[in-house]
Design an enzyme around this catalytic site. Sequence first.
Site, PDB file in Angstrom:
ATOM      1  N   ARG A 220      62.872  42.221  33.076  1.00  0.00           N
ATOM      2  CA  ARG A 220      63.133  43.185  34.226  1.00  0.00           C
ATOM      3  C   ARG A 220      64.670  43.620  33.963  1.00  0.00           C
ATOM      4  NH1 ARG A 220      60.050  41.633  39.050  1.00  0.00           N
ATOM      5  NH2 ARG A 220      57.777  41.578  38.107  1.00  0.00           N
ATOM      6  N   GLU A 222      66.887  44.706  35.816  1.00  0.00           N
ATOM      7  CA  GLU A 222      67.846  45.003  36.645  1.00  0.00           C
ATOM      8  C   GLU A 222      69.235  44.540  36.440  1.00  0.00           C
ATOM      9  OE1 GLU A 222      65.451  42.065  39.284  1.00  0.00           O
ATOM     10  OE2 GLU A 222      64.121  43.576  39.730  1.00  0.00           O
ATOM     11  N   ARG A 228      70.257  33.437  41.031  1.00  0.00           N
ATOM     12  CA  ARG A 228      68.863  33.704  41.227  1.00  0.00           C
ATOM     13  C   ARG A 228      68.025  34.414  40.573  1.00  0.00           C
ATOM     14  NH1 ARG A 228      67.481  34.605  47.375  1.00  0.00           N
ATOM     15  NH2 ARG A 228      68.781  32.851  47.633  1.00  0.00           N
ATOM     16  N   HIS A 229      68.821  35.185  39.491  1.00  0.00           N
ATOM     17  CA  HIS A 229      68.142  36.180  38.749  1.00  0.00           C
ATOM     18  C   HIS A 229      68.193  36.003  37.257  1.00  0.00           C
ATOM     19  CE1 HIS A 229      68.275  38.385  42.855  1.00  0.00           C
ATOM     20  NE2 HIS A 229      66.918  38.700  42.277  1.00  0.00           N
ATOM     21  N   GLU A 361      62.758  33.652  47.491  1.00  0.00           N
ATOM     22  CA  GLU A 361      61.246  34.018  47.202  1.00  0.00           C
ATOM     23  C   GLU A 361      61.014  33.291  46.124  1.00  0.00           C
ATOM     24  OE1 GLU A 361      59.158  37.848  45.660  1.00  0.00           O
ATOM     25  OE2 GLU A 361      60.559  38.312  46.993  1.00  0.00           O
ATOM     26  N   SER A 364      54.948  36.181  45.068  1.00  0.00           N
ATOM     27  CA  SER A 364      54.542  37.425  45.640  1.00  0.00           C
ATOM     28  C   SER A 364      53.385  37.636  45.234  1.00  0.00           C
ATOM     29  CB  SER A 364      55.495  38.608  45.463  1.00  0.00           C
ATOM     30  OG  SER A 364      54.908  39.694  46.069  1.00  0.00           O
ATOM     31  N   ARG A 412      62.504  29.729  38.858  1.00  0.00           N
ATOM     32  CA  ARG A 412      62.932  29.536  40.518  1.00  0.00           C
ATOM     33  C   ARG A 412      62.165  28.453  41.108  1.00  0.00           C
ATOM     34  NH1 ARG A 412      63.437  35.238  44.044  1.00  0.00           N
ATOM     35  NH2 ARG A 412      65.295  36.147  42.605  1.00  0.00           N
TER      36      ARG A 412
END
Length: 438
Positions: A220, A222, A228-229, A361, A364, A412
């Site tokens: 990703r 991002e 947490r990423h 989270e 998902s 995570r």
Amino acid sequence: MFLLGDWRRTNYSNEVKPEMDGEEVILMGWVHSIRALGKLAFIILRDREGTIQIVVPKQKVSEETFATAKKIGKEDVIAVKGKVVANEKAPNGFEVIPTEIRILNKAETPLPLDPSEKVPADIDTRLDKRFLDLRRPKIQALFRIRSEMLKSVRNTFYEEGFIEVNTPKLVASATEGGTELFPISYFEKEAFLGQSPQLYKQMMMASGFDKVFEIGPIFRAEEHNTRRHLNEAISIDTEMSFSDDRDAMDVLEKVVYNTFVDIYENREKEIELLGIDFKLPEKKFDRITYDEAVDIANSKGVEIEWGEDLSRAAEKAIGDEMGDLYFITDWPSKTRPFYTLHDEKNPEICKAFDLMYKELELSSGAQRVHKYDLLVENIKSMGMNPEGFGTYLEAFKYGMPPHAGWGLGADRFMMILTCQENIRECVLFPRDRQRLTP
């Protein structure tokens, strides 16, 4: 058994016991520490299973062995042949007196960081010299737990009749039509690193495999910089035919719960070494709807308008109320990807869910659209061109069953299993916005 010339490792450190008094062993590992006291030397040898004390008294060993012991430095790689001697005063009730010591490789000095953990180092220094950091017993404990986690996840899937698959990570288009992609040059074409195996998982549902799972990397692009990423992560993904969102949640619940149990039962030593407060969750996780989650956030002074994704502040407020593991279900359709199935009675909501741990989270998932025409309509409604999803859409023309699935972030998941505040602690060589080496 480790072969080295005419020597073979006979035991790891944890396999040597006081009852082996008088037996000969061959040990191999790193010098964790050494103390030389005139005519006596103490070497703590470390291997992957722990540490063991080697005692070298000058009057009881050969001159060559004693001289070799005096040359040894911290983190040198050595092999020791010697006899086990029961001694109540020694660590673990025994020590080893060598008949021969071989220095297999010397370590340069000074060391960039201290694997014995006597001198602390910040996380950036540790990650820069990760090969040394990974020698630390506490860090090794983390990755033993990670290994147990992945083993448990696979076992649960196999027990539930799933088939493991591996999908491509070089893809021609975005998984969800997003822009947060890593483009690469693929001969004369442009390609991307895969954001998710989502489209391939769904195509597998047209194959008749019924239930598949994959554990593999996702990418990703991002531009975040949080604890947490990551930009490269390991995702645990599954897809199930002839299933709905409730079936998918049941499997996710079982995978997560079984992992807690297996770590609790099989990694007691690592849990103790890390000093973590490890407790088993309830077998069934609480479930609240998106509407209920919004009500909780608003009641705590965090304003959320219906239809918005949950902010960090909202997730924190909801997590404080809900506790450890819980599901949020029935999300607004506009917050979810095009392949998510809308509710038949109220198209404003969809059959999607998130698994949360407090405010974090973890997973998902959703029941997916399985009708070709509806899928094309959803793609267009989100401003994307169906032609960019040609091979994916083709799988829906020739008999696609109803199906559901989810993705669980392994890194995570490790954070909550091991009570870590920074996701980088749970990854061997993390990749984030600043870090591309080692």
